[in-house]
Design a protein around this motif. Sequence first.
Motif, short mmCIF file in Angstrom:
data_model
loop_
_atom_site.label_atom_id
_atom_site.label_comp_id
_atom_site.label_asym_id
_atom_site.label_seq_id
_atom_site.Cartn_x
_atom_site.Cartn_y
_atom_site.Cartn_z
N ALA A 59 0.81 -1.23 0.00
CA ALA A 59 0.00 0.00 0.00
C ALA A 59 0.83 1.27 0.00
N SER A 60 2.17 1.15 -0.01
CA SER A 60 3.03 2.32 0.19
C SER A 60 3.19 3.19 -1.04
N GLY A 61 2.96 2.61 -2.22
CA GLY A 61 3.20 3.35 -3.45
C GLY A 61 4.62 3.24 -3.96
N GLY A 62 5.46 2.50 -3.23
CA GLY A 62 6.84 2.31 -3.67
C GLY A 62 7.84 3.09 -2.84
N ILE A 63 9.10 2.68 -2.92
CA ILE A 63 10.13 3.25 -2.06
C ILE A 63 10.35 4.74 -2.30
N PHE A 64 10.22 5.20 -3.55
CA PHE A 64 10.43 6.62 -3.81
C PHE A 64 9.32 7.46 -3.16
N ARG A 65 8.09 6.96 -3.20
CA ARG A 65 6.95 7.72 -2.66
C ARG A 65 6.86 7.60 -1.14
N ASP A 66 7.38 6.50 -0.60
CA ASP A 66 7.22 6.26 0.83
C ASP A 66 8.45 6.67 1.64
N CYS A 67 9.63 6.32 1.15
CA CYS A 67 10.87 6.55 1.88
C CYS A 67 11.65 7.74 1.35
N SER A 68 12.00 7.69 0.07
CA SER A 68 12.83 8.75 -0.53
C SER A 68 12.18 10.12 -0.45
N ALA A 117 7.37 17.48 -3.29
CA ALA A 117 8.17 16.29 -3.01
C ALA A 117 7.57 15.07 -3.70
N GLY A 118 6.25 15.03 -3.77
CA GLY A 118 5.58 13.92 -4.44
C GLY A 118 5.86 13.87 -5.92
N TRP A 119 5.95 15.02 -6.58
CA TRP A 119 6.27 15.04 -8.00
C TRP A 119 7.68 14.50 -8.26
N ILE A 120 8.61 14.79 -7.36
CA ILE A 120 9.97 14.25 -7.52
C ILE A 120 9.93 12.73 -7.39
#
Length: 334
Positions: free
Chosen positions: A161-170, A309-312
Amino acid sequence: MRIGILGLGRIGAFHAETLSALAGVESLVVADPFADAAKAAAERFGAQVADSPEALLAAGVDGLVIAAATDAHPELIRAGVAAGVPVFCEKPVARTMAEGVAVLEAVRGRGVPVQIGFNRRFDAGFAAARTAVRSGELGKLHTVRCTTLDPAPPPPAYVAASGGIFRDCSVHDFDILRWVTGREVTEVYAVGGNRGAAHIAATGDADTTGALLTLDDGTLAVVSNSRHNGRGYDVRMELHGFTDSVAVGLDDKLPVRSLEPGVSFPAGVPHDFFMDRFAAAYRAELAAFTEVVAGVRPSPCTIEDALEAGWIAEACTLSRQRHRPVTLAEVRGT
């Protein structure tokens, strides 16, 4: 003041504990779909229990803290703003950028402040780095390095459900990069690999990533992330300028061993959890929200900030998938 909290999981319960100890917070009202979680928080912090978000908002709260699941964020932000109640919401604004933009459009111009939870903005080291950059003491920047390494991967349900490491962590690195430097990202090139947990690879996500970001003044930024860092929880930033260089996160709890002869740094027990590493930052973040509620400061991290930050993150996700550089203009559709 009276603060409502929606969601009493790990971070929600942590926020309840923090808020209950803040000067100016007289009482809490809590709600959670799992009645036992709300009951436990009520017993521990002397809070009132509401059986729904609507009931909580009707209980006369002065501010609303949203720590519910991501899918609930858009509806709850809208509800708080519609009720005229200042809102603090953990990141992200929504699961997708389209949903996040829709939330922004729905609440824009309503005159109700919304603060999104990017706690690193309230960490003393990152704040000092921002001051060093903005004062000019580093000279013109040429390189920035950001790192977030988790000690162990999150469970399968979270990853799915996280949307992926870039969207959740990075995304934390992306936000703090913008905040510290005052610059915008124009282009990214991202790669990723899977060296560990099978449940991460099964979702099509990576467990270890690297991204090269170009800022609008030509500065290069390198962002490194992993779900596997056996020595502990590692969050750092380095800023290199033509005059000086500084780093955030180089304390005695740094989870890296030096192999240089005679060097005893770092000498402490490594950080092993984000709540340990950023405990003071979380307190400062919620203290700032009480000032937003009181009307004595604007939101220190707006929906617009969170979406940038989300667009990045969106650009990095696309770059990894397509094995090519991606501009921010491309993902925005501009």
